[in-house]
Design a protein around this motif. Sequence first.
Motif, PDB file in Angstrom:
ATOM      1  N   LEU A 153       0.831  -1.211   0.000  1.00 20.68           N
ATOM      2  CA  LEU A 153       0.000   0.000   0.000  1.00 20.68           C
ATOM      3  C   LEU A 153       0.861   1.254   0.000  1.00 20.68           C
ATOM      4  N   GLY A 154       2.025   1.187   0.645  1.00 21.06           N
ATOM      5  CA  GLY A 154       2.930   2.327   0.609  1.00 21.06           C
ATOM      6  C   GLY A 154       3.467   2.583  -0.785  1.00 21.06           C
ATOM      7  N   LEU A 155       3.663   1.524  -1.552  1.00 20.93           N
ATOM      8  CA  LEU A 155       4.198   1.655  -2.907  1.00 20.93           C
ATOM      9  C   LEU A 155       3.130   2.017  -3.934  1.00 20.93           C
ATOM     10  N   ALA A 156       1.868   1.841  -3.598  1.00 20.83           N
ATOM     11  CA  ALA A 156       0.781   2.021  -4.557  1.00 20.83           C
ATOM     12  C   ALA A 156       0.829   3.405  -5.196  1.00 20.83           C
ATOM     13  N   GLY A 157       0.783   3.431  -6.521  1.00 23.89           N
ATOM     14  CA  GLY A 157       0.744   4.682  -7.260  1.00 23.89           C
ATOM     15  C   GLY A 157       2.065   5.394  -7.381  1.00 23.89           C
ATOM     16  N   SER A 158       3.141   4.796  -6.908  1.00 26.50           N
ATOM     17  CA  SER A 158       4.443   5.452  -6.914  1.00 26.50           C
ATOM     18  C   SER A 158       5.354   4.890  -7.999  1.00 26.50           C
ATOM     19  N   VAL A 159       6.522   5.501  -8.119  1.00 26.45           N
ATOM     20  CA  VAL A 159       7.613   4.918  -8.902  1.00 26.45           C
ATOM     21  C   VAL A 159       8.622   4.390  -7.881  1.00 26.45           C
ATOM     22  N   PRO A 160       8.690   3.092  -7.692  1.00 28.72           N
ATOM     23  CA  PRO A 160       9.554   2.550  -6.640  1.00 28.72           C
ATOM     24  C   PRO A 160      11.032   2.554  -7.043  1.00 28.72           C
ATOM     25  N   ILE A 161      11.877   2.859  -6.067  1.00 29.24           N
ATOM     26  CA  ILE A 161      13.320   2.711  -6.205  1.00 29.24           C
ATOM     27  C   ILE A 161      13.767   1.817  -5.048  1.00 29.24           C
ATOM     28  N   VAL A 162      14.443   0.719  -5.371  1.00 29.34           N
ATOM     29  CA  VAL A 162      14.864  -0.237  -4.354  1.00 29.34           C
ATOM     30  C   VAL A 162      16.382  -0.329  -4.375  1.00 29.34           C
ATOM     31  N   TRP A 163      17.011   0.045  -3.254  1.00 34.05           N
ATOM     32  CA  TRP A 163      18.462   0.018  -3.165  1.00 34.05           C
ATOM     33  C   TRP A 163      18.904  -0.898  -2.031  1.00 34.05           C
ATOM     34  N   GLY A 164      19.936  -1.679  -2.288  1.00 31.28           N
ATOM     35  CA  GLY A 164      20.506  -2.563  -1.280  1.00 31.28           C
ATOM     36  C   GLY A 164      21.795  -1.992  -0.729  1.00 31.28           C
ATOM     37  N   SER A 165      21.985  -2.129   0.572  1.00 32.83           N
ATOM     38  CA  SER A 165      23.158  -1.532   1.222  1.00 32.83           C
ATOM     39  C   SER A 165      24.422  -2.363   1.053  1.00 32.83           C
TER      40      SER A 165
END
Length: 407
Positions: free
Chosen positions: A230-242
């Motif tokens: 639900l937090g990601l809904a409607g967004s452009v997600p960026i996923v970064w790993g440390s």
Amino acid sequence: MVNPLEGGAGVHGHRVADESLLNDEKSMLGNDPGGMLRATASAGAQVRESAALAAEVDLTMLADEGRPRAVVVAGIGTAGLTGNILSTVAGPRCPVPIIGHRSAGVPGWVGAADVVIAVSASGRSPEALAAAEAAARRGARLVAIGNPDSELEALAERARAPFIGVPRRAPARATLWGLAVPVLLAGRALGLVKVTEADIAETATRLDADAERCRPAADSFVNPAKALALGLAGSVPIVWGSSPLATVAARRFADTLAANARYPVMAGALGEAGRGRVGLLDGVFGGLAESSRDIFADPEDEDDTVTRLRLVVLRDGGLNPEDDADEPVAVEERRADAIQTLADRRGVRCDVLTAEGGSALERLASLVAVPDFASLYLALAHGLDPMAVPAISEMKELSNPMPEGLQ
């Protein structure tokens, strides 16, 4: 025949995510006729089953000729990701290079001194089949992993190479662990990776526990996967790993968000992002979009026509960091803290998932499980069937040559 201009042909669902759909278990399961939720919940069982199947195969012949010059893991999609898993679990001190190969055949330098691991969930992937054929032809040691009674098994038998049969019960993207564990055990037979029976058992238990937390019956406010979706809904997600391990999980999340939820997503290593892509936080979907947002407004009253970035940071911080990491864990932690601070200053919302577990394998599983479920819940919130992807079928139809009689 589908009109090529009808881009929405065969596509069902709605553009705006509906949270109420995620709190109706019956409706959710009805919108998941292929059973992707059930298949994803079987991750722990996949680990146990594939470990048992691998134990039935004599892998000692892989080590009979000593340490290889290099290991090539050949496959595409989820099968290709298993090479990254082997590399990251083996760690930077692995004595030989582990190379993922995602196209047909094998690299030109592969020969008798090397090992090729051909992986295909269906057992008929052209990439894996071509890699196995090339390995046999060049005299490289070969191990094949895929669906029993398949073309890949027949090819392995002709080459007198070990074959680990992993039954395919769902699309490849829902059977990651069934494919990854045999690859890891082949690497262990070669002396490249330390994976104990306890590591495998604890990883399976971790995946079981996360499946329970993310079960469809759990409401959004107690289900971490639904909350993330639900937090990601409607967004452009960026996923970064440390870390390298977290980056494998980040790329896995990008794959499942694209395939299951049909979301455009960027993923990669946080260290690399800090050299340029971090500028996205200042862009038209980042700080510029957030500058017009009322921070005191009810989130439900926000303008859903404005597309914003949503940052997801996967953090590792495993045991014995000085011995097993490319760089000190303190550096990774400072970098992850910094990106969260930058996002906060610009009003870009950020979700953080932190790895748990003692072994590298368990930590990786802890970063994969919740995002896997989140990608499914995001699809279901949009009314999409997470298994049926019309564009994939159309792509295969359009790219495969027509029979001569029909041309």
